[in-house]
Design a protein around this motif. Sequence first.
Motif, short mmCIF file in Angstrom:
data_model
loop_
_atom_site.label_atom_id
_atom_site.label_comp_id
_atom_site.label_asym_id
_atom_site.label_seq_id
_atom_site.Cartn_x
_atom_site.Cartn_y
_atom_site.Cartn_z
N LYS A 315 0.85 -1.24 -0.01
CA LYS A 315 -0.17 0.06 0.09
C LYS A 315 0.84 1.44 0.12
CE LYS A 315 -3.86 -2.07 0.38
NZ LYS A 315 -3.78 -3.57 -0.12
N SER A 316 2.15 1.13 0.51
CA SER A 316 2.77 2.51 0.59
C SER A 316 4.05 2.01 -0.19
CB SER A 316 3.42 2.67 2.06
OG SER A 316 3.91 1.58 2.68
N GLU A 317 4.88 3.39 -0.35
CA GLU A 317 6.48 3.17 -1.03
C GLU A 317 7.10 2.22 -0.08
OE1 GLU A 317 7.30 6.08 1.84
OE2 GLU A 317 5.77 5.63 0.97
N MET A 318 7.16 2.03 1.22
CA MET A 318 7.93 1.28 2.20
C MET A 318 7.57 0.17 1.90
SD MET A 318 9.89 3.28 3.88
CE MET A 318 10.34 4.85 4.53
N GLU A 319 6.33 -0.36 1.93
CA GLU A 319 5.90 -1.69 1.85
C GLU A 319 6.12 -2.31 0.35
OE1 GLU A 319 1.96 -2.11 2.43
OE2 GLU A 319 1.82 -1.61 4.51
N LYS A 320 6.36 -1.43 -0.66
CA LYS A 320 6.49 -1.76 -2.13
C LYS A 320 7.87 -2.06 -2.06
CE LYS A 320 3.47 1.52 -4.39
NZ LYS A 320 3.51 2.65 -5.05
N ARG A 321 8.95 -1.62 -1.15
CA ARG A 321 10.46 -2.28 -1.37
C ARG A 321 10.45 -3.55 -0.59
NH1 ARG A 321 11.32 3.62 0.24
NH2 ARG A 321 11.97 4.74 -1.36
N PHE A 322 9.38 -3.99 0.21
CA PHE A 322 9.41 -5.40 0.50
C PHE A 322 8.42 -6.31 0.20
CE2 PHE A 322 11.82 -2.71 3.40
CZ PHE A 322 12.84 -3.29 3.90
N SER A 323 8.00 -6.11 -1.33
CA SER A 323 7.27 -6.84 -1.96
C SER A 323 7.80 -7.54 -3.33
CB SER A 323 6.08 -6.00 -2.20
OG SER A 323 5.26 -6.41 -3.18
N MET A 324 7.88 -8.70 -3.28
CA MET A 324 8.36 -9.23 -4.41
C MET A 324 7.43 -9.07 -5.56
SD MET A 324 10.84 -11.16 -5.85
CE MET A 324 11.55 -12.55 -4.60
N GLN A 325 6.21 -9.20 -5.40
CA GLN A 325 5.25 -9.09 -6.52
C GLN A 325 5.29 -7.73 -7.05
OE1 GLN A 325 4.68 -10.35 -3.30
NE2 GLN A 325 4.01 -12.32 -3.69
N TYR A 326 5.54 -6.73 -6.43
CA TYR A 326 5.48 -5.43 -6.88
C TYR A 326 6.74 -5.09 -7.44
CZ TYR A 326 5.84 -0.30 -7.28
OH TYR A 326 6.18 0.96 -7.92
N CYS A 327 7.81 -5.61 -7.07
CA CYS A 327 9.26 -5.47 -7.70
C CYS A 327 9.46 -6.06 -8.99
CB CYS A 327 10.49 -5.75 -6.66
SG CYS A 327 10.62 -4.86 -5.33
N LEU A 328 9.01 -7.40 -9.18
CA LEU A 328 9.01 -8.05 -10.43
C LEU A 328 8.11 -7.63 -11.28
CD1 LEU A 328 9.56 -12.01 -9.30
CD2 LEU A 328 10.94 -10.21 -10.07
N SER A 329 6.84 -7.32 -10.82
CA SER A 329 5.83 -6.76 -11.75
C SER A 329 6.22 -5.25 -12.47
CB SER A 329 4.45 -6.37 -11.12
OG SER A 329 3.95 -7.46 -10.58
N THR A 330 6.91 -4.38 -11.44
CA THR A 330 7.57 -3.25 -12.10
C THR A 330 8.58 -3.36 -13.21
OG1 THR A 330 6.87 -2.12 -10.11
CG2 THR A 330 8.72 -1.22 -11.38
N ALA A 331 9.71 -4.45 -12.58
CA ALA A 331 10.74 -4.61 -13.66
C ALA A 331 10.02 -5.35 -15.14
CB ALA A 331 11.63 -5.79 -13.12
N MET A 332 9.11 -6.18 -14.83
CA MET A 332 8.22 -6.77 -16.12
C MET A 332 7.75 -5.66 -17.07
SD MET A 332 8.33 -9.55 -17.51
CE MET A 332 8.37 -8.84 -19.26
N THR A 333 7.06 -4.92 -16.38
CA THR A 333 6.35 -3.83 -16.95
C THR A 333 6.94 -2.37 -17.61
OG1 THR A 333 5.58 -2.71 -15.28
CG2 THR A 333 4.13 -4.41 -16.01
#
Length: 458
Positions: A315-333
Amino acid sequence: MTVTQKLAAWAAETPDISDQNALDKARNAVLDTIGVMIAGAPDQAAKRVRRAVALWGNGPATVVGQSEKLAAPWAALANGTAAHVLDFDDSFSPVSGHSSAVMVPALLALAEAEGVTGHAILDAYVVGLEIQARVGQAVNVEHYKLGWHSTSTVATIGSAAGCARLLGLNTDSMRNAISIAVSTAAGSKRQFGTMAKPMHAGLAAKNAVMAASLAAAGIEASEEPLDGMWGFRDLYAGDASPGFDEAMASLGDPLAIEEFQLNVKVYPCCASTHTSLDGLLALKAENGFSAEDVDSIKTTVPPINFNNLMYPDPKSEMEKRFSMQYCLSTAMTTGDVIVSDFQPGADMPDAVREFIPKVEMIKDEKPDANPAHPTHIEITLRDGRTLAADIDKQKGTKAFPLVDADYERKFLGCATMGLDQASATDLHGAIMRLDDQQSIDPVMAPLRDLRRPTASIG
């Protein structure tokens, strides 16, 4: 001699560090840390810490992002938070945590207060990292598995030794600095994904400065705070941890900075995502598929990495840094993961949000799974193909080290978030000459006059 006495004697009595390779690695650590401090200074957590410490009185030490100087402990607190807030700072395997975000702000703050040379900072860094490494070897990975954030425990202890080295303390006072630091070592991984997590690095830097300064003033403490009943290992790791025998056998020979080397980040997020990111981007480069071509991504990671990444739907930028799902999705897109992917209050891009359900992180259940084991990534494409890789060499580590050009590129990318290109280039040159600087003001002065970024991180 006890464990602490041996560590203190080595840290206080070792001749001036002259190994050029070790000094160059220390300089690169200072360069990398100052870069991420500049980039992190506009973050909300860093700004709020600066707001708090500004009330506690002025002093001789620079705080990145403001013209007013503060007392060394408060500057270390503010700058340590800024250094760690983007999770773009280096880590160190024996510590199982972040070393430079604690030690560099502590040493810089104390160096300004004491008026020491650039070489003295590099010497103290190498010595402090050695103590971090040997304490970390004795307690990890049990210490980390129990939930301690080693950045604010092990790194505090070693950084206090580095600060004591900078002050020129003798063996007895060095031992007291280490012992006092043990009494300040704290920090739970429950804070991952919150503002308190980067503040752990700031608190550790502050505690390191204070431990060395109190020891210099004559405060005495337990002669053996690390080993034995109620010692650091006993309380924070227990009998399942390795203990000090092997760690002490290699004390100073080779130097830990050369034996292990620092892990320098190429992505501004939790290191537990990095091998998966490396694997995904390598497969994408080799096979040329797009986000629209992907049906699913599965990555299998060691339990410690799995447990660190607590936010499948951040939900937050801090949580995004600890989210495999967000990081891989960002790299992929988008094709990469960069600082601007973690903006406070920013909505998640539609393409990333739509991709997240395709990403699955799996805990490696093999009995011997540990952070050194390879990460497995498997990508299933809509055309029926399955692409897979096992990644055991993370970019930026000893196995896959960065070169000076990589450090320069990362530094300038970070520094130009607060300085114009010419000033950032000049600062890079000043830090690269740190070993020859009689004063560190050429390094610190530009940090007091950062411009307000056009796209603020806070």
